[in-house]
Design a protein around this motif. Structure first.
Motif, PDB file in Angstrom:
ATOM      1  N   UNK A   1      29.088  -7.070  10.470  1.00  0.00           N
ATOM      2  CA  UNK A   1      27.844  -6.753  10.440  1.00  0.00           C
ATOM      3  C   UNK A   1      26.846  -7.644   9.463  1.00  0.00           C
ATOM      4  N   UNK A   2      27.394  -8.791   9.394  1.00  0.00           N
ATOM      5  CA  UNK A   2      26.317  -9.619   8.570  1.00  0.00           C
ATOM      6  C   UNK A   2      25.801 -10.871   9.682  1.00  0.00           C
ATOM      7  N   UNK A   3      25.818 -10.570  10.871  1.00  0.00           N
ATOM      8  CA  UNK A   3      25.188 -11.693  11.652  1.00  0.00           C
ATOM      9  C   UNK A   3      23.585 -11.676  12.001  1.00  0.00           C
ATOM     10  N   UNK A   4      23.183 -12.312  12.887  1.00  0.00           N
ATOM     11  CA  UNK A   4      21.662 -12.331  13.135  1.00  0.00           C
ATOM     12  C   UNK A   4      20.914 -11.418  13.874  1.00  0.00           C
ATOM     13  N   UNK A   5      21.734 -10.129  14.628  1.00  0.00           N
ATOM     14  CA  UNK A   5      21.064  -9.326  15.181  1.00  0.00           C
ATOM     15  C   UNK A   5      20.533  -8.193  14.554  1.00  0.00           C
ATOM     16  N   UNK A   6      19.787  -7.071  15.231  1.00  0.00           N
ATOM     17  CA  UNK A   6      19.206  -5.977  14.807  1.00  0.00           C
ATOM     18  C   UNK A   6      20.264  -5.063  14.114  1.00  0.00           C
ATOM     19  N   UNK A   7      21.387  -5.023  14.720  1.00  0.00           N
ATOM     20  CA  UNK A   7      22.411  -3.963  14.325  1.00  0.00           C
ATOM     21  C   UNK A   7      23.175  -4.771  13.202  1.00  0.00           C
ATOM     22  N   UNK A   8      23.254  -5.681  12.840  1.00  0.00           N
ATOM     23  CA  UNK A   8      23.807  -6.362  11.719  1.00  0.00           C
ATOM     24  C   UNK A   8      23.221  -5.897  10.065  1.00  0.00           C
ATOM     25  N   UNK A   9      23.647  -4.868   9.836  1.00  0.00           N
ATOM     26  CA  UNK A   9      22.919  -4.224   8.737  1.00  0.00           C
ATOM     27  C   UNK A   9      23.732  -3.878   7.089  1.00  0.00           C
ATOM     28  N   UNK A  10      25.023  -4.762   7.491  1.00  0.00           N
ATOM     29  CA  UNK A  10      25.649  -4.372   6.370  1.00  0.00           C
ATOM     30  C   UNK A  10      24.963  -4.861   4.986  1.00  0.00           C
ATOM     31  N   UNK A  11      24.393  -6.133   5.222  1.00  0.00           N
ATOM     32  CA  UNK A  11      23.671  -6.713   3.906  1.00  0.00           C
ATOM     33  C   UNK A  11      22.735  -5.701   3.333  1.00  0.00           C
ATOM     34  N   UNK A  12      22.062  -4.924   4.110  1.00  0.00           N
ATOM     35  CA  UNK A  12      20.935  -4.039   3.864  1.00  0.00           C
ATOM     36  C   UNK A  12      21.529  -2.907   3.061  1.00  0.00           C
ATOM     37  N   UNK A  13      22.655  -2.303   3.608  1.00  0.00           N
ATOM     38  CA  UNK A  13      23.444  -1.146   3.105  1.00  0.00           C
ATOM     39  C   UNK A  13      24.179  -1.511   1.871  1.00  0.00           C
ATOM     40  N   UNK A  14      24.645  -2.838   1.595  1.00  0.00           N
ATOM     41  CA  UNK A  14      25.276  -2.997   0.498  1.00  0.00           C
ATOM     42  C   UNK A  14      24.319  -3.058  -0.642  1.00  0.00           C
ATOM     43  N   UNK A  15      22.933  -3.657  -0.362  1.00  0.00           N
ATOM     44  CA  UNK A  15      21.956  -3.634  -1.382  1.00  0.00           C
ATOM     45  C   UNK A  15      21.586  -2.329  -1.695  1.00  0.00           C
ATOM     46  N   UNK A  16      21.492  -1.401  -0.739  1.00  0.00           N
ATOM     47  CA  UNK A  16      21.096   0.082  -1.236  1.00  0.00           C
ATOM     48  C   UNK A  16      22.446   0.610  -2.143  1.00  0.00           C
ATOM     49  N   UNK A  17      23.405   0.283  -1.735  1.00  0.00           N
ATOM     50  CA  UNK A  17      24.574   0.851  -2.447  1.00  0.00           C
ATOM     51  C   UNK A  17      24.750   0.585  -3.921  1.00  0.00           C
ATOM     52  N   UNK A  18      24.162  -0.652  -4.245  1.00  0.00           N
ATOM     53  CA  UNK A  18      24.243  -0.935  -5.710  1.00  0.00           C
ATOM     54  C   UNK A  18      22.916  -1.311  -6.070  1.00  0.00           C
ATOM     55  N   UNK A  19      22.058  -1.009  -5.450  1.00  0.00           N
ATOM     56  CA  UNK A  19      20.472  -0.679  -6.279  1.00  0.00           C
ATOM     57  C   UNK A  19      20.157  -1.818  -6.602  1.00  0.00           C
ATOM     58  N   UNK A  20      20.122  -2.858  -5.525  1.00  0.00           N
ATOM     59  CA  UNK A  20      19.520  -4.179  -5.937  1.00  0.00           C
ATOM     60  C   UNK A  20      18.645  -4.523  -4.659  1.00  0.00           C
ATOM     61  N   UNK A  21      17.718  -5.523  -5.091  1.00  0.00           N
ATOM     62  CA  UNK A  21      16.816  -5.910  -3.779  1.00  0.00           C
ATOM     63  C   UNK A  21      17.589  -7.089  -2.805  1.00  0.00           C
ATOM     64  N   UNK A  22      17.126  -6.917  -1.764  1.00  0.00           N
ATOM     65  CA  UNK A  22      17.776  -8.012  -0.598  1.00  0.00           C
ATOM     66  C   UNK A  22      16.666  -9.005  -0.295  1.00  0.00           C
ATOM     67  N   UNK A  23      17.016 -10.241  -0.369  1.00  0.00           N
ATOM     68  CA  UNK A  23      16.258 -11.346  -0.240  1.00  0.00           C
ATOM     69  C   UNK A  23      16.995 -12.526   0.170  1.00  0.00           C
ATOM     70  N   UNK A  24      16.069 -13.592   0.744  1.00  0.00           N
ATOM     71  CA  UNK A  24      16.524 -14.645   1.147  1.00  0.00           C
ATOM     72  C   UNK A  24      17.217 -15.647   0.187  1.00  0.00           C
ATOM     73  N   UNK A  25      18.465 -15.715   0.045  1.00  0.00           N
ATOM     74  CA  UNK A  25      19.066 -16.677  -0.784  1.00  0.00           C
ATOM     75  C   UNK A  25      18.976 -18.152  -0.714  1.00  0.00           C
ATOM     76  N   UNK A  26      18.454 -18.864  -1.708  1.00  0.00           N
ATOM     77  CA  UNK A  26      18.116 -20.185  -1.413  1.00  0.00           C
ATOM     78  C   UNK A  26      19.121 -21.120  -1.117  1.00  0.00           C
ATOM     79  N   UNK A  27      20.415 -20.788  -1.854  1.00  0.00           N
ATOM     80  CA  UNK A  27      21.489 -21.587  -1.373  1.00  0.00           C
ATOM     81  C   UNK A  27      22.138 -21.491   0.071  1.00  0.00           C
ATOM     82  N   UNK A  28      21.981 -19.913   0.372  1.00  0.00           N
ATOM     83  CA  UNK A  28      22.543 -19.902   1.670  1.00  0.00           C
ATOM     84  C   UNK A  28      21.504 -20.474   2.611  1.00  0.00           C
ATOM     85  N   UNK A  29      20.416 -20.441   2.619  1.00  0.00           N
ATOM     86  CA  UNK A  29      19.662 -21.004   3.401  1.00  0.00           C
ATOM     87  C   UNK A  29      19.656 -22.339   3.700  1.00  0.00           C
TER      88      UNK A  29
END
Length: 246
Positions: free
Chosen positions: A77-105
């Motif tokens: 669930x961490x791929x490029x398609x619309x149903x890859x929603x793991x990162x969104x869910x993880x951010x919600x679970x830990x109560x933190x924002x989700x954003x483009x990571x400069x190093x990953x980019x």
């Protein structure tokens, strides 16, 4: 088996696993590695590509969120398609924002530029990382996984998953690898159950399991003794051999 080792769960994410379309190989691979480094795998859970289900599973599993286990390893669930929603869910679970990571980019764009691959909005979805997370290197295809809390988030593609596990392993806190002994018994479980039960009661710190098999029409049982103390495992083996007159 009584153990003071770190504990862990594996969380498999994906409709394709639940539908039977994809046979999971990642949990099997990781289970063997965790056993070898003394991290006690206590649970494997599978959830659909459903935001609320993923959040609920993470909160139930990660001790840092009030869950049951010291570490959680997710796959999928961490791929490029619309149903890859793991990162969104993880951010919600830990109560933190989700954003483009400069190093990953940066890492992904370097690879794409070498390959002549266009940078698209969909591909950049894989650089969306919860704030505060630590990246997990991906030598296979560049798009990283990440760690946050007690959770380590990795890809579902087996070759990529294995690459991420290899990169993550040095960062984990190991325990004591268990010692195991196997006794092959040419009898069905029903004939050795009483003796096995008696020996198991005498060694409550160990795990004694029976695993039946058939071979050329005959029934047999593999008895497996597991524990953290090699001497105690050897004693239990000798007790089983004596009790079952092997």
């Amino acid at each position: 088996m009584q153990s003071d080792n770190p504990t862990a769960a594996i969380l498999l994410i994906g409709d394709e696993i639940l539908s039977g379309r994809t046979r999971d190989a990642n949990a099997h691979h990781l289970a063997g590695i965790l056993n070898a480094v003394g991290i006690d795998l206590r649970e494997i859970r599978v959830v659909a590509d459903d935001h609320d289900a993923i959040v609920a599973a993470i909160r139930a599993l990660d001790r840092q969120l009030g869950g049951d286990w010291d570490m959680v390893f997710s796959s999928g669930g961490i791929g490029p398609t619309h149903d890859d929603i793991t990162a969104d869910a993880v951010a919600d679970a830990y109560g933190v924002p989700l954003e483009i990571n400069a190093e990953a980019k940066r890492v992904m764009e370097e690879r794409w530029n070498r390959l002549g691959t266009p940078v698209t909005e969909s591909r950049l979805r894989m650089a969306r990382i919860p704030v505060g997370a630590t990246l997990i290197e991906n030598a296979e295809s560049a798009a990283p996984g990440f760690s946050i809390g007690g959770l380590h988030v990795m890809a579902g593609v087996p070759s990529v998953f294995r690459s991420m596990v290899e990169a993550l392993l040095p960062r984990l806190t190991p325990g004591r690898p268990p010692v195991s002994e196997t006794i092959r018994v040419e009898r069905p479980e029903s004939e050795i159950a009483d003796g096995l039960r008696e020996v198991a009661r005498s060694y409550p710190r160990l795990s004694l399991g029976s695993y039946p098999f058939t071979e050329e029409g005959r029934y047999g049982t593999n008895l497996v003794i597991r524990g953290l103390d090699a001497e105690e495992v050897a004693q239990a083996r000798a007790a089983l051999v004596a009790r079952l007159a092997l």
